[in-house]
Every structure is written in C-alpha cells, then in structure tokens.
Design a protein around this motif. Structure first.
Motif, PDB file in Angstrom:
ATOM      1  N   TYR A  30      52.127  40.305  49.446  1.00 19.30           N
ATOM      2  CA  TYR A  30      50.780  39.959  49.931  1.00 19.30           C
ATOM      3  C   TYR A  30      50.150  38.930  48.996  1.00 19.30           C
ATOM      4  CZ  TYR A  30      45.863  40.302  51.125  1.00 19.30           C
ATOM      5  OH  TYR A  30      44.566  39.987  51.479  1.00 19.30           O
ATOM      6  N   ALA A  31      50.298  39.156  47.687  1.00 19.97           N
ATOM      7  CA  ALA A  31      49.674  38.260  46.704  1.00 19.97           C
ATOM      8  C   ALA A  31      50.245  36.848  46.837  1.00 19.97           C
ATOM      9  CB  ALA A  31      49.892  38.806  45.294  1.00 19.97           C
ATOM     10  N   LYS A  32      51.540  36.750  46.994  1.00 17.25           N
ATOM     11  CA  LYS A  32      52.171  35.425  47.098  1.00 17.25           C
ATOM     12  C   LYS A  32      51.682  34.694  48.354  1.00 17.25           C
ATOM     13  CE  LYS A  32      56.561  33.146  46.645  1.00 17.25           C
ATOM     14  NZ  LYS A  32      58.010  33.229  46.626  1.00 17.25           N
ATOM     15  N   GLN A  33      51.684  35.436  49.479  1.00 11.11           N
ATOM     16  CA  GLN A  33      51.262  34.815  50.744  1.00 11.11           C
ATOM     17  C   GLN A  33      49.818  34.327  50.695  1.00 11.11           C
ATOM     18  OE1 GLN A  33      52.100  38.056  53.371  1.00 11.11           O
ATOM     19  NE2 GLN A  33      54.309  37.722  53.172  1.00 11.11           N
ATOM     20  N   ASN A  34      49.002  34.984  49.864  1.00 13.71           N
ATOM     21  CA  ASN A  34      47.569  34.658  49.838  1.00 13.71           C
ATOM     22  C   ASN A  34      47.135  33.927  48.569  1.00 13.71           C
ATOM     23  OD1 ASN A  34      46.256  36.047  52.361  1.00 13.71           O
ATOM     24  ND2 ASN A  34      47.836  37.435  51.592  1.00 13.71           N
ATOM     25  N   ASN A  35      48.125  33.426  47.831  1.00 10.48           N
ATOM     26  CA  ASN A  35      47.806  32.648  46.617  1.00 10.48           C
ATOM     27  C   ASN A  35      46.957  33.394  45.602  1.00 10.48           C
ATOM     28  OD1 ASN A  35      48.898  30.126  46.281  1.00 10.48           O
ATOM     29  ND2 ASN A  35      47.725  29.369  48.069  1.00 10.48           N
ATOM     30  N   ILE A  36      47.319  34.650  45.391  1.00 13.39           N
ATOM     31  CA  ILE A  36      46.563  35.478  44.433  1.00 13.39           C
ATOM     32  C   ILE A  36      47.490  35.738  43.249  1.00 13.39           C
ATOM     33  CG2 ILE A  36      45.466  37.735  44.067  1.00 13.39           C
ATOM     34  CD1 ILE A  36      45.085  37.812  47.157  1.00 13.39           C
ATOM     35  N   ASN A  37      46.982  35.494  42.040  1.00 14.10           N
ATOM     36  CA  ASN A  37      47.880  35.764  40.897  1.00 14.10           C
ATOM     37  C   ASN A  37      47.341  36.763  39.884  1.00 14.10           C
ATOM     38  OD1 ASN A  37      46.035  33.995  39.931  1.00 14.10           O
ATOM     39  ND2 ASN A  37      47.436  32.247  39.914  1.00 14.10           N
ATOM     40  N   VAL A  38      46.303  37.508  40.293  1.00 11.51           N
ATOM     41  CA  VAL A  38      45.823  38.586  39.419  1.00 11.51           C
ATOM     42  C   VAL A  38      45.640  39.863  40.235  1.00 11.51           C
ATOM     43  CG1 VAL A  38      43.938  39.387  37.939  1.00 11.51           C
ATOM     44  CG2 VAL A  38      44.630  36.990  37.856  1.00 11.51           C
ATOM     45  N   SER A  39      46.155  40.966  39.696  1.00 13.73           N
ATOM     46  CA  SER A  39      45.919  42.282  40.283  1.00 13.73           C
ATOM     47  C   SER A  39      45.065  43.082  39.306  1.00 13.73           C
ATOM     48  CB  SER A  39      47.258  42.991  40.513  1.00 13.73           C
ATOM     49  OG  SER A  39      47.041  44.353  40.801  1.00 13.73           O
ATOM     50  N   ILE A  40      43.997  43.663  39.827  1.00 10.83           N
ATOM     51  CA  ILE A  40      43.084  44.448  38.977  1.00 10.83           C
ATOM     52  C   ILE A  40      43.366  45.926  39.196  1.00 10.83           C
ATOM     53  CG2 ILE A  40      40.663  45.057  38.576  1.00 10.83           C
ATOM     54  CD1 ILE A  40      40.100  42.265  39.984  1.00 10.83           C
ATOM     55  N   ARG A  41      43.465  46.670  38.113  1.00  9.78           N
ATOM     56  CA  ARG A  41      43.605  48.118  38.226  1.00  9.78           C
ATOM     57  C   ARG A  41      42.639  48.781  37.260  1.00  9.78           C
ATOM     58  NH1 ARG A  41      46.097  50.158  42.529  1.00  9.78           N
ATOM     59  NH2 ARG A  41      47.155  51.820  41.399  1.00  9.78           N
ATOM     60  N   GLY A  42      42.207  49.973  37.598  1.00  9.92           N
ATOM     61  CA  GLY A  42      41.274  50.704  36.741  1.00  9.92           C
ATOM     62  C   GLY A  42      42.030  51.719  35.907  1.00  9.92           C
ATOM     63  N   LEU A  43      41.581  51.917  34.678  1.00  6.62           N
ATOM     64  CA  LEU A  43      42.219  52.909  33.799  1.00  6.62           C
ATOM     65  C   LEU A  43      41.214  53.996  33.443  1.00  6.62           C
ATOM     66  CD1 LEU A  43      44.238  50.947  31.087  1.00  6.62           C
ATOM     67  CD2 LEU A  43      45.101  52.007  33.173  1.00  6.62           C
ATOM     68  N   ARG A  44      41.584  55.238  33.745  1.00  4.92           N
ATOM     69  CA  ARG A  44      40.705  56.355  33.407  1.00  4.92           C
ATOM     70  C   ARG A  44      41.218  57.159  32.219  1.00  4.92           C
ATOM     71  NH1 ARG A  44      41.065  58.369  39.473  1.00  4.92           N
ATOM     72  NH2 ARG A  44      43.037  57.339  39.025  1.00  4.92           N
ATOM     73  N   SER A  45      42.525  57.276  32.112  1.00  7.08           N
ATOM     74  CA  SER A  45      43.101  58.250  31.181  1.00  7.08           C
ATOM     75  C   SER A  45      44.463  57.775  30.712  1.00  7.08           C
ATOM     76  CB  SER A  45      43.292  59.565  31.927  1.00  7.08           C
ATOM     77  OG  SER A  45      44.120  59.284  33.050  1.00  7.08           O
ATOM     78  N   ILE A  46      45.041  58.550  29.784  1.00  8.40           N
ATOM     79  CA  ILE A  46      46.389  58.228  29.309  1.00  8.40           C
ATOM     80  C   ILE A  46      47.382  58.289  30.472  1.00  8.40           C
ATOM     81  CG2 ILE A  46      48.287  59.043  27.825  1.00  8.40           C
ATOM     82  CD1 ILE A  46      46.094  57.802  26.229  1.00  8.40           C
ATOM     83  N   SER A  47      47.178  59.249  31.394  1.00  9.96           N
ATOM     84  CA  SER A  47      48.120  59.352  32.515  1.00  9.96           C
ATOM     85  C   SER A  47      48.017  58.121  33.413  1.00  9.96           C
ATOM     86  CB  SER A  47      47.918  60.641  33.302  1.00  9.96           C
ATOM     87  OG  SER A  47      46.610  60.707  33.775  1.00  9.96           O
ATOM     88  N   ASP A  48      46.802  57.604  33.629  1.00 10.17           N
ATOM     89  CA  ASP A  48      46.663  56.341  34.376  1.00 10.17           C
ATOM     90  C   ASP A  48      47.401  55.238  33.629  1.00 10.17           C
ATOM     91  OD1 ASP A  48      45.131  57.100  36.526  1.00 10.17           O
ATOM     92  OD2 ASP A  48      43.274  56.151  35.858  1.00 10.17           O
ATOM     93  N   PHE A  49      47.235  55.214  32.301  1.00 12.52           N
ATOM     94  CA  PHE A  49      47.854  54.141  31.515  1.00 12.52           C
ATOM     95  C   PHE A  49      49.363  54.149  31.714  1.00 12.52           C
ATOM     96  CE2 PHE A  49      50.031  52.636  27.723  1.00 12.52           C
ATOM     97  CZ  PHE A  49      49.507  51.360  27.603  1.00 12.52           C
ATOM     98  N   GLU A  50      49.973  55.344  31.635  1.00 12.17           N
ATOM     99  CA  GLU A  50      51.436  55.416  31.755  1.00 12.17           C
ATOM    100  C   GLU A  50      51.892  54.954  33.139  1.00 12.17           C
ATOM    101  OE1 GLU A  50      52.406  59.395  30.562  1.00 12.17           O
ATOM    102  OE2 GLU A  50      52.381  58.822  28.437  1.00 12.17           O
ATOM    103  N   TYR A  51      51.210  55.439  34.167  1.00 11.96           N
ATOM    104  CA  TYR A  51      51.567  55.101  35.544  1.00 11.96           C
ATOM    105  C   TYR A  51      51.318  53.610  35.810  1.00 11.96           C
ATOM    106  CZ  TYR A  51      51.133  55.026  40.635  1.00 11.96           C
ATOM    107  OH  TYR A  51      51.269  54.716  41.964  1.00 11.96           O
ATOM    108  N   GLU A  52      50.134  53.158  35.409  1.00 11.16           N
ATOM    109  CA  GLU A  52      49.741  51.777  35.718  1.00 11.16           C
ATOM    110  C   GLU A  52      50.592  50.756  34.955  1.00 11.16           C
ATOM    111  OE1 GLU A  52      47.758  50.837  38.020  1.00 11.16           O
ATOM    112  OE2 GLU A  52      46.692  52.666  38.529  1.00 11.16           O
ATOM    113  N   THR A  53      51.008  51.115  33.736  1.00  9.69           N
ATOM    114  CA  THR A  53      51.856  50.197  32.971  1.00  9.69           C
ATOM    115  C   THR A  53      53.180  49.970  33.691  1.00  9.69           C
ATOM    116  OG1 THR A  53      50.867  51.021  30.957  1.00  9.69           O
ATOM    117  CG2 THR A  53      52.859  49.769  30.683  1.00  9.69           C
ATOM    118  N   GLN A  54      53.733  51.059  34.202  1.00 14.88           N
ATOM    119  CA  GLN A  54      54.999  50.932  34.943  1.00 14.88           C
ATOM    120  C   GLN A  54      54.839  50.032  36.160  1.00 14.88           C
ATOM    121  OE1 GLN A  54      56.730  54.582  36.235  1.00 14.88           O
ATOM    122  NE2 GLN A  54      57.375  55.177  34.182  1.00 14.88           N
TER     123      GLN A  54
END
Ligand code: ADP
Length: 160
Positions: free
Chosen positions: A76-100
């Motif tokens: 989707y990002a490529k088709q729409n010329n988007i090169n940044v994805s924003i994610r929110g971090l709440r906790s260490i568990s978010d950090f581990e999941y979101e990093t992957q």
C-alpha cells in the motif's frame, strides 16, 4: 511533501490512537490513517463503520485522511508514495512486537518504508481497543477511554 501512514485496526479508535493521530499531523504534511481490512478477524465495527467513525473524529484535522487497505502495508505504501509508517509505543511488549514488524517492513520494502515510533502520552498508556471491548463486555463504562461519539456507538453495540 511529507506523507506518513498510521496503520492499525482501530476497532474502535481510542483516545490513545487519536492522540497519536493529532501529534503525527503536527509533524507531517499529510497523515493517512490506514484501516487494515483483515478478513481473518471478526471486528466489532465493520471497515465501513470505522472509516465513518475515524472521519468524524478527525474532521478538525485537515491534513488527516482516512483510507483502508488489505494485504501488506509495504505494498500500500509503495503504491501511494508513502515512506513513513507511524506506530505508537505503550510498553515493553509493544516495543518488542513493533520492532519486529518494523524490521520486517524494512526488509520487505528494501529500506523504502521507515517506521517512526511515537511514545504514548502517559494518561493513555494503558488504553487498548481490546481492553475497551473487554470492559464493554462486562457492561462497564467505556467513556474514559474513547472520544465521546465513539463511546456512544460502543455502548449501542453492547446494549449498555
Ligand atoms: P493493531 O491491531 O495493529 O495492534 P491497533 O489499532 O490496536 O492496531 O493499534 C495501532 C497502533 O496504535 C499500534 O502501533 C499501537 O501500538 C498503537 N496504539 C494503540 N493504542 C495506543 C495508545 N493508547 N497509545 C499509543 N499508541 C497506541
């Protein structure tokens, strides 16, 4: 022009999500809230309902657009010329999941899609869509966690 996508399920959009949307809109020229259409999940609100809800709660943010996508975010990002994805971090568990996820997306996009994390505002750090649905399922008051109009819609779904 800087364009970013904030992808997620938003089922339903919470005050935590809205805070990330508002903060992103101050950083980027255009922010697309990308609602993932995942046929494997049975959502509380249909994709069409979520589009309408998100359009309403972001109506005062002129550089925020709502869209839906299925399949991989990198496509989707490529088709729409988007090169940044924003994610929110709440906790260490978010950090581990979101990093992957960020590392998969980096590889899948050959380095074209950058992930940027915004740290949750402390007052919203414990709020999640699934937590809100659990409270509603037990007939609890969901108004502290949701925009007012969304709290009403959730209450209707659960006959509260
Ligand atoms: P998903 O189903 O992909 O986890 P969500 O809609 O639940 O999608 O969340 C989308 C993004 O918003 C994720 O990066 C998640 O960490 C972030 N997020 C969710 N709730 C909050 C919150 N209360 N504060 C900050 N970020 C949040």
């Amino acid at each position: 022009m800087s364009r970013a996508i904030y992808p997620g399920s938003f089922d339903p959009v919470t005050l935590g999500h809205l805070d990330i949307i508002k903060r992103s809109a101050r950083i980027f020229d255009e922010v697309i809230v990308g609602i993932l259409n995942n046929p494997q999940k049975s959502p509380l609100f249909s994709v069409q309902e979520r589009v309408k809800i998100l359009e309403e709660v972001t109506a005062d943010l002129p550089n925020v657009k709502i869209d839906t996508f299925s399949g991989m975010l990198v496509d989707y990002a490529k088709q729409n010329n988007i090169n940044v994805s924003i994610r929110g971090l709440r906790s260490i568990s978010d950090f581990e999941y979101e990093t992957q996820i960020a590392q998969y997306n980096d590889r899948l996009s050959c380095g074209e899609l950058e992930t940027i994390f915004l740290v949750t505002s402390p007052e919203y750090s414990y709020i999640s869509s699934s937590g809100v649905k659990e409270v509603a399922g037990f007939h609890g008051d969901v108004s502290p966690y949701l925009p007012e109009s969304v709290a009403k819609l959730v209450a209707e779904k659960y006959n509260l």
